[in-house]
Scaffold this motif. Structure first.
Motif, mmCIF file in Angstrom:
data_model
loop_
_atom_site.group_PDB
_atom_site.id
_atom_site.type_symbol
_atom_site.label_atom_id
_atom_site.label_comp_id
_atom_site.label_asym_id
_atom_site.label_seq_id
_atom_site.Cartn_x
_atom_site.Cartn_y
_atom_site.Cartn_z
ATOM 1 N N THR A 16 0.952 -1.194 0.032
ATOM 2 C CA THR A 16 0.041 -0.274 0.019
ATOM 3 C C THR A 16 0.928 1.231 0.174
ATOM 4 O OG1 THR A 16 -1.756 -1.097 1.387
ATOM 5 C CG2 THR A 16 -1.928 1.208 1.290
ATOM 6 N N TRP A 20 0.779 4.130 -2.845
ATOM 7 C CA TRP A 20 0.774 5.399 -2.354
ATOM 8 C C TRP A 20 1.727 6.320 -2.912
ATOM 9 C CZ3 TRP A 20 -2.016 6.674 2.948
ATOM 10 C CH2 TRP A 20 -3.153 6.182 3.071
ATOM 11 N N PHE A 24 1.374 9.581 -5.368
ATOM 12 C CA PHE A 24 1.967 10.797 -5.148
ATOM 13 C C PHE A 24 2.917 11.354 -6.228
ATOM 14 C CE2 PHE A 24 5.162 13.348 -3.041
ATOM 15 C CZ PHE A 24 4.371 14.531 -2.477
ATOM 16 N N ALA A 161 -0.355 15.137 0.305
ATOM 17 C CA ALA A 161 0.394 14.333 1.102
ATOM 18 C C ALA A 161 0.165 14.584 2.418
ATOM 19 C CB ALA A 161 1.905 14.666 0.921
ATOM 20 N N ALA A 164 -2.575 12.180 3.607
ATOM 21 C CA ALA A 164 -2.288 10.827 3.384
ATOM 22 C C ALA A 164 -1.413 10.403 4.483
ATOM 23 C CB ALA A 164 -1.561 10.789 1.942
ATOM 24 N N PHE A 168 -2.356 7.319 7.164
ATOM 25 C CA PHE A 168 -1.604 6.144 6.959
ATOM 26 C C PHE A 168 -1.581 5.117 8.437
ATOM 27 C CE2 PHE A 168 2.331 3.473 6.834
ATOM 28 C CZ PHE A 168 2.392 2.988 5.402
#
Length: 450
Positions: A16, A20, A24, A161, A164, A168
């Motif tokens: 994952t 990501w 990004f 970001a 995200a 996480f």
């Protein structure tokens, strides 16, 4: 790392994270491209606007660049930190600077006459759009610094970001929870197995099992079923063996007591003969029990391989003494010279019991014949005797363990033909029974040639 849970968790989190990071990088590149397109369009519009103002003579040429800069950098834009680098220069076509905005550098923004270009001025990179006003003999240059563009892209990607990164840990927790719930059926199965007694071999019932785990559950239940069947067979084997051995041992004990108390020499001799008969019966039964136990754990293979003809000769030679005692002859009819390697343990066990039974049931002075022949890709070893044969009612169960037909002679244990069937099964062959014309039985062992 022997934990499936930890491995799954690490693999999923890493996978994952890689997805990501890839997303990004893609978003950053896509954002940069789109921001540059938007800002390039703004530069082109600004350059065209300045050229239009000059052409319409709505504003003095010397003041146009400054007025344009003031319009482009309002209070709201000044506070944003992105507008102060937008600069404008107006040059005459003969190379003289006519006017410039306050933020514009003193050097020429670009040496390209028209269109978009990139240049370095005073150590700073600029993106410049140039347009020529032929009517007034002017060249308008509008540019902004790449520093502003980079800051725009950085701020956009940071805006994507940061959420995200904050999400996480939540995502990792959800992955861990999902892995634990996914492995829960295995834990339920382990709990069910740990709580059952050692003698419980019934199928494990843990419902519902996921499709991926169900084959393991079915295989485990299949193993329990086979172990249970083997255990029952061993119980039956032990029970019948104890029962069958009890009879000859009891007879031996009784005859020994008779011989001890007998005063008549003839009675003592008869008792001793019966003791000898009982010992021979017990000896044969023990040998058969050991052979059957060995076959239950033995499988066909290349170990102890020998030529089939040699095995037949060896078995016939071993039983010659028994045949001589019974006044029975053993003849071998070689109808094929095929040489093939076969598991000597299995073929010896099968042929010995067939031939021994044939000798025992044969009348005095009879002949037992062994016919060795080949048929297609098989070898056939047939044993023919002149005994009473197998009654039709007994043929269905004749190879069952400890089964003795109603016309069986005294001294049998019901194990011989069971050993034959087991050995041939391990050998990948078959055993068949057929009434012999004129009386007797034909027992045929068939197995594939190597």
């Amino acid at each position: 790392m022997n934990s499936i849970r930890i491995r799954l968790f690490i693999v999923l989190v890493v996978a994952t994270g890689i997805v990501w990071l890839s997303a990004f990088a893609w978003v950053q590149q896509s954002t940069r491209t789109k921001v540059e397109r938007v800002l390039d369009a703004r530069l082109a519009e600004a350059g065209q606007m300045v050229s239009s103002l000059i052409s319409d003579q709505r504003i003095d040429v010397a003041r146009t660049a400054s007025a344009f800069a003031d319009a482009a950098t309002g209070d709201a834009l000044r506070s944003s930190g992105y507008s102060h680098k937008l600069s404008c220069q107006i040059w005459s076509l003969d190379g003289a600077l006519v006017g410039s905005s306050q933020s514009a550098p003193t050097e020429r923004l670009t040496n390209q006459n028209t269109g978009f270009s990139s240049s370095v001025v005073d150590g700073e990179r600029w993106r410049v759009y140039s347009v020529v006003n032929e009517a007034l003999g002017m060249r308008i240059m509008v540019g902004d610094s790449y520093t502003v563009r980079d800051r725009l892209v950085t701020d956009v990607t940071k805006g994507l970001a940061l959420p995200a990164l904050l999400m996480f840990p939540i995502m990792a927790s959800l992955i861990l929870l999902s892995v634990q719930r996914g492995l829960a059926p295995l834990e339920r199965m382990a709990a069910a197995l740990s709580q059952r007694p050692a003698d419980d071999l019934s199928p494990v019932v843990v419902a519902p099992l996921p499709r991926e785990i169900k084959p393991m559950g079915d295989a485990l239940n299949g193993l329990f079923s086979r172990v249970d069947a083997m255990r029952d067979r061993e119980k039956t084997f032990t029970s019948f063996a104890a029962h069958e051995l009890k009879t000859p041992l009891a007879g031996i004990k009784t005859q020994a007591q008779v011989a001890e108390m007998a005063t008549d020499p003839e009675m003592r001799t008869q008792a001793l003969q019966r003791i000898q008969f009982g010992v021979e019966r017990a000896d044969r039964m023990v040998r058969q029990l050991l052979a059957l136990a060995s076959l239950d754990r033995h499988s066909a293979g290349t170990e102890r391989a020998a030529d089939a003809r040699s095995v037949v000769e060896a078995v016939a030679s071993d039983l010659k003494r028994l045949a001589d005692d019974k006044n029975v002859s053993i003849q071998i009819d070689w109808r094929s010279d095929v040489r093939t390697q076969v598991n000597s343990i299995l073929l010896t066990a099968a042929l010995r019991n067939v031939l021994e039974n044939a000798v025992i049931v044969s009348p005095n002075g009879a002949e037992v014949k062994i016919i060795f022949t080949a048929e297609e890709n098989r070898l056939l070893v047939a044993v023919l005797d002149r005994g009473s044969g197998i009654p039709e009612d007994d043929r269905v169960r004749i190879t069952d363990r400890f089964y003795r037909g109603k016309d069986a002679k005294e001294g049998g244990s019901g194990l011989g033909l069971s050993i034959v069937a087991t050995a041939m099964q391990r050998l990948g062959g078959t055993v068949s029974f057929q009434t012999r014309p004129g009386g007797g039985e034909i027992v045929t062992l068939a197995f594939a040639t190597a």
